[in-house]
Design an enzyme around this catalytic site. Structure first.
Site, PDB file in Angstrom:
ATOM      1  N   ASN A 279      -8.754   2.231   9.999  1.00  0.00           N
ATOM      2  CA  ASN A 279      -7.991   1.837  11.177  1.00  0.00           C
ATOM      3  C   ASN A 279      -8.500   2.579  12.406  1.00  0.00           C
ATOM      4  OD1 ASN A 279      -6.095   1.102  13.102  1.00  0.00           O
ATOM      5  ND2 ASN A 279      -4.337   1.656  11.902  1.00  0.00           N
ATOM      6  N   THR A 280      -8.297   3.894  12.417  1.00  0.00           N
ATOM      7  CA  THR A 280      -8.658   4.697  13.593  1.00  0.00           C
ATOM      8  C   THR A 280     -10.121   4.559  13.985  1.00  0.00           C
ATOM      9  OG1 THR A 280      -7.013   6.264  12.800  1.00  0.00           O
ATOM     10  CG2 THR A 280      -8.400   6.984  14.611  1.00  0.00           C
TER      11      THR A 280
ATOM     12  N   GLY B 230      -7.327   9.444   9.909  1.00  0.00           N
ATOM     13  CA  GLY B 230      -7.603   9.562  11.340  1.00  0.00           C
ATOM     14  C   GLY B 230      -8.548  10.688  11.722  1.00  0.00           C
TER      15      GLY B 230
ATOM     16  N   LYS C 255       0.887  -1.160   0.000  1.00  0.00           N
ATOM     17  CA  LYS C 255       0.000   0.000   0.000  1.00  0.00           C
ATOM     18  C   LYS C 255       0.919   1.202   0.000  1.00  0.00           C
ATOM     19  CE  LYS C 255      -2.961   2.829   2.712  1.00  0.00           C
ATOM     20  NZ  LYS C 255      -3.394   3.127   4.084  1.00  0.00           N
TER      21      LYS C 255
ATOM     22  N   GLY D  94     -10.363   8.288   6.712  1.00  0.00           N
ATOM     23  CA  GLY D  94     -11.357   9.322   6.956  1.00  0.00           C
ATOM     24  C   GLY D  94     -12.694   8.837   7.483  1.00  0.00           C
TER      25      GLY D  94
END
Lengths: 105, 257
Positions: free
Chosen positions: B209-210, B161, B100, B188
């Protein structure tokens, strides 16, 4: 064993025995050879050559592996990055206009 | 949904939810969240091994590379040289040719440096990498990335994030119509509805992720995201009704007194 030579491993300089191979170094540091990448003086060393590649005085070795990460990860400031409305410094420092922050989106 | 597979560069993926492994409190929590999310692609970063404290456990002891596709990223790379270097290191660490690719342009926004991204992608593709580029919601850049050989593109929904959700749905839609490769909305997403919306717009997958790791209850959020991505995908395939300004009765007039 021969004389001591200085090798920088992940930024830390240590003494090693002359003639030490990358495989020896990894064994001494208790690092499993699978899933690590080794760079010697900015050149990636093929895993198959770990056992034969002898390190020399002044060599710079980097040993890397996978850690948790999405896009930005722990240690890169990701966790410390300010949330909206709770800036470390002045709100302006992060580019959001003050009124934006007060409303907290 | 089981036969609705996502295929990128000949690889088949079961899940359309991809997850990052950063910011969790522990490896155990990471493992539980990923398992709950149903994701089969997980992103990881490449970093120096801690040589002074060898008691530290390894992430891959918890995330089995046989069970998951490990997708190394080049997070934290601000130059083409760094992104290429980290990609090569990731491949040398021995998981696959997948990367990535991130070339970050600015610390404050973490927006991609798209010029650098295209340059780095070109170098890596020549070296046989399967490059999945983290890019802006810019259809023109996406097209260029596909033209040079990226088998998918990963446009952001909002800054990494930030949890702001899809900031520019129209650009994202145009982007999806502009390229003939899978589009994975990356970064996002804040909550389940953001993920569902991305999928309803026609995204092939969502990476986050976040939104999971930073939730008060990451495991519960992982589950929410799993269903959100499913729901969004099903709704996309089902075909939504057009939006209209005025009402249309759904009960018949016939038979009324």
């Amino acid at each position: 064993m021969g004389e001591a030579i200085k090798i920088q491993v992940n930024g830390e300089t240590r003494d090693w025995c002359d003639g030490v191979t990358v495989a020896d170094l990894l064994r001494d540091l208790e690092i499993a050879t699978d899933r690590v990448a080794v760079e010697v003086n900015l050149e990636i060393l093929d895993r198959a050559r770990f056992a034969e590649h002898r390190l020399r005085d002044g060599d710079r070795v980097e040993i890397l592996s996978f850690i948790g990460g999405g896009a930005l990860c722990i240690g890169d400031g990701g966790v410390d990055a300010p949330r909206m409305g709770e800036s470390r410094e002045s709100p302006r420092a992060h580019g959001f206009p003050r009124h934006f922050l007060k409303r907290g989106l | 949904m089981t036969d609705d597979r996502l295929i990128i560069a000949g690889r088949e993926f079961k899940s359309r939810l991809w997850v990052g492994t950063g910011k969790y409190k522990s490896f155990a929590e990471t493992q539980k969240a990923i398992e709950t999310s149903g994701a089969d692609v997980v992103t990881v970063a490449v970093r120096r091994v801690n040589i002074t404290d060898r008691s530290k456990e390894n992430l891959l002891d918890y995330i089995d590379p046989k069970k998951y596709t490990i997708l190394p990223n080049t997070a934290g790379c601000y130059t083409v040289e760094d992104a290429v270097r980290y990609s090569r290191l990731a491949r040398a660490a021995g998981v696959s040719d997948l990367v990535k690719l991130e070339v970050i342009g600015d610390e404050k926004t973490l927006f991609p440096d798209t010029a650098g991204l295209i340059e780095a992608a070109r170098i890596l593709i020549k070296e046989g990498f399967i490059v999945l580029p983290y890019t802006n919601d810019d259809p023109i850049v996406a097209k260029k990335l596909v033209d040079i050989g990226c088998p998918a593109v990963m446009p952001l929904a909002a800054p990494i994030g930030s949890g702001l959700g899809i900031r520019n749905p129209y650009n994202l839609k145009i982007l999806m119509e502009s390229v003939n490769v899978p589009v994975i909305v990356d970064a996002g997403v804040g909550t389940a509805s953001d993920a569902a919306l991305a999928m309803e717009y026609g995204a092939d997958a969502v990476l986050m992720n976040t939104a999971i790791a930073g939730a008060r209850d990451p495991i519960a959020m992982a589950e929410a995201m799993k269903y959100a991505v499913w729901a969004g995908r099903l709704a996309y395939k089902a075909g939504r009704i057009p939006k209209k300004l005025y009402a249309t009765a759904s009960s018949p007039i016939e038979g009324m007194l």
